[in-house]
Design a protein around this motif. Structure first.
Motif, PDB file in Angstrom:
ATOM      1  N   HIS A 103       0.843  -1.196   0.000  1.00  0.00           N
ATOM      2  CA  HIS A 103       0.000   0.000   0.000  1.00  0.00           C
ATOM      3  C   HIS A 103       0.878   1.246   0.000  1.00  0.00           C
ATOM      4  CE1 HIS A 103      -3.558  -2.351   0.488  1.00  0.00           C
ATOM      5  NE2 HIS A 103      -3.202  -2.826   1.684  1.00  0.00           N
ATOM      6  N   ALA A 104       0.371   2.296  -0.625  1.00  0.00           N
ATOM      7  CA  ALA A 104       1.088   3.575  -0.621  1.00  0.00           C
ATOM      8  C   ALA A 104       0.951   4.231   0.747  1.00  0.00           C
ATOM      9  CB  ALA A 104       0.519   4.497  -1.701  1.00  0.00           C
ATOM     10  N   LEU A 105       2.024   4.916   1.141  1.00  0.00           N
ATOM     11  CA  LEU A 105       1.998   5.603   2.434  1.00  0.00           C
ATOM     12  C   LEU A 105       1.085   6.818   2.365  1.00  0.00           C
ATOM     13  CD1 LEU A 105       5.775   5.579   3.480  1.00  0.00           C
ATOM     14  CD2 LEU A 105       3.917   4.334   4.573  1.00  0.00           C
ATOM     15  N   PRO A 106       0.262   7.044   3.398  1.00  0.00           N
ATOM     16  CA  PRO A 106      -0.557   8.266   3.443  1.00  0.00           C
ATOM     17  C   PRO A 106       0.339   9.480   3.674  1.00  0.00           C
ATOM     18  CG  PRO A 106      -0.756   7.044   5.486  1.00  0.00           C
ATOM     19  CD  PRO A 106       0.050   6.188   4.564  1.00  0.00           C
ATOM     20  N   PRO A 107      -0.195  10.718   3.481  1.00  0.00           N
ATOM     21  CA  PRO A 107       0.619  11.922   3.696  1.00  0.00           C
ATOM     22  C   PRO A 107       1.249  11.984   5.085  1.00  0.00           C
ATOM     23  CG  PRO A 107      -1.450  12.479   2.634  1.00  0.00           C
ATOM     24  CD  PRO A 107      -1.544  11.031   3.023  1.00  0.00           C
ATOM     25  N   ARG A 108       0.565  11.488   6.085  1.00  0.00           N
ATOM     26  CA  ARG A 108       1.133  11.427   7.429  1.00  0.00           C
ATOM     27  C   ARG A 108       0.555  10.199   8.133  1.00  0.00           C
ATOM     28  NH1 ARG A 108      -1.989  16.038  10.962  1.00  0.00           N
ATOM     29  NH2 ARG A 108      -4.065  15.695  10.120  1.00  0.00           N
ATOM     30  N   LEU A 109       1.369   9.574   8.946  1.00  0.00           N
ATOM     31  CA  LEU A 109       0.963   8.386   9.681  1.00  0.00           C
ATOM     32  C   LEU A 109       0.414   8.771  11.048  1.00  0.00           C
ATOM     33  CD1 LEU A 109       3.972   5.982   9.008  1.00  0.00           C
ATOM     34  CD2 LEU A 109       1.782   6.057   7.816  1.00  0.00           C
ATOM     35  N   TYR A 110      -0.541   7.969  11.557  1.00  0.00           N
ATOM     36  CA  TYR A 110      -0.977   8.123  12.946  1.00  0.00           C
ATOM     37  C   TYR A 110      -0.101   7.198  13.792  1.00  0.00           C
ATOM     38  CZ  TYR A 110      -3.572   8.378  17.226  1.00  0.00           C
ATOM     39  OH  TYR A 110      -3.912   8.591  18.535  1.00  0.00           O
ATOM     40  N   GLN A 111       0.776   7.814  14.591  1.00  0.00           N
ATOM     41  CA  GLN A 111       1.706   7.027  15.391  1.00  0.00           C
ATOM     42  C   GLN A 111       1.604   7.404  16.863  1.00  0.00           C
ATOM     43  OE1 GLN A 111       5.453   7.824  13.197  1.00  0.00           O
ATOM     44  NE2 GLN A 111       5.408   5.657  12.649  1.00  0.00           N
ATOM     45  N   ILE A 112       1.924   6.416  17.682  1.00  0.00           N
ATOM     46  CA  ILE A 112       1.962   6.612  19.133  1.00  0.00           C
ATOM     47  C   ILE A 112       3.357   6.218  19.604  1.00  0.00           C
ATOM     48  CG2 ILE A 112       1.040   5.880  21.365  1.00  0.00           C
ATOM     49  CD1 ILE A 112      -1.590   5.258  19.960  1.00  0.00           C
ATOM     50  N   GLN A 113       4.000   7.125  20.331  1.00  0.00           N
ATOM     51  CA  GLN A 113       5.332   6.850  20.861  1.00  0.00           C
ATOM     52  C   GLN A 113       5.396   7.299  22.318  1.00  0.00           C
ATOM     53  OE1 GLN A 113       8.192   8.801  18.350  1.00  0.00           O
ATOM     54  NE2 GLN A 113       7.624   7.627  16.531  1.00  0.00           N
ATOM     55  N   ASN A 114       6.121   6.538  23.113  1.00  0.00           N
ATOM     56  CA  ASN A 114       6.330   6.899  24.513  1.00  0.00           C
ATOM     57  C   ASN A 114       7.773   6.574  24.888  1.00  0.00           C
ATOM     58  OD1 ASN A 114       5.092   7.738  27.175  1.00  0.00           O
ATOM     59  ND2 ASN A 114       5.945   5.768  27.744  1.00  0.00           N
TER      60      ASN A 114
END
Length: 262
Positions: free
Chosen positions: A53-64
């Motif tokens: 799949h093509a990458l979206p303009p920005r990813l929804y990511q969670i980092q801690n």
């Protein structure tokens, strides 16, 4: 197949170093503990590549990302004429840094805490039935904490004095019949930028052994704590909820009591 990680990726390094010194009259401990913890969740680049799949303009990511350093220890002196008497100092220092990313929202926190507790223990009678524990303690918490557009940086100080009396007596050792109770009182002077408050906290614990097989316990007391609103509600940060704080943060005070028959 939704391109989201089902389980966050985790990396952690955790180490503890301890030093002891013990003699007839003195017991000392010194401890240093360090923690580095990283967690990543949300949409994952490798999953998009795996499924073509093509990458979206920005990813929804969670980092801690958490980094924590603690130093703590105690010094106990038992060299009194009465071997049941003792005095001890328990202390601790914590430096805790935590950064989080939840989509477009950032969480940044830095906490420095210091703690000292001076304790004294002595029997009040030669038969060891009556005993007293008393002391003073001090807690300092310096918070630099932000989430999205909310800043609740603050300085909290808690000075306390406490005393505790305990009594125990055996009526019949063969049958296991005995009684015991603990009565305590604690006073906390809480200081923040918004208020100063003195909070008394009594407590009572009671135990009666009718015999070896039947025991009655009762307890009651008052407890107090200052809430840490943002980090205690971290589970809501990955969602789209807005956070509002529309009142002065006050201590949580609760009465706890219970009865138990075994």
């Amino acid at each position: 197949d939704d391109m989201f990680l089902d389980v966050p990726k985790k990396k952690q390094i955790n180490g503890l170093w301890r030093l002891f010194h013990t003699s007839d009259d003195l017991h000392m401990e010194f401890n240093v503990q360090a923690l580095m913890d990283q967690r990543t969740g949300g949409q994952n680049v490798k999953l998009f590549e795996k499924h073509g799949h093509a990458l979206p303009p920005r990813l929804y990511q969670i980092q801690n990302d958490t980094r924590r350093l603690e130093a703590f220890g105690k010094i106990g002196y038992m060299g009194f004429d009465n071997p049941l008497q003792s005095v001890a100092l328990i202390w601790g220092y914590t430096n805790h840094m935590q950064d989080g990313l939840f989509g477009d929202r950032l969480y940044n926190a830095h906490q420095q805490s210091g703690y000292a507790n001076l304790l004294f223990q002595t029997p009040l009678s030669s038969d060891k039935k009556h005993n007293l524990n008393a002391g003073v303690n001090y807690q300092l918490d310096d918070f630099d904490e932000e989430f999205s557009d909310i800043n609740i940086s603050r300085l909290e100080q808690q000075s306390s004095i406490f005393a505790e009396y305990d009594f125990s007596h055996t009526f019949n050792k063969e049958k296991g019949q005995s009684i015991g109770f603990i009565v305590g009182m604690r006073g906390d002077w809480l200081q923040t930028a918004n208020f100063q408050k003195i909070i008394p906290s009594p407590r009572l614990n009671f135990k009666y052994n009718f015999n070896e097989n039947l025991i009655l316990r009762a307890s009651g007391g008052r407890g107090m704590r200052m809430p840490n609103l943002l980090i205690e509600n971290m589970r809501y940060m990955p969602g789209s909820r807005e956070f509002f704080i529309d009142e002065v943060i006050m201590p949580e005070i609760a009465w706890n009591y219970g009865l138990n028959l075994v």
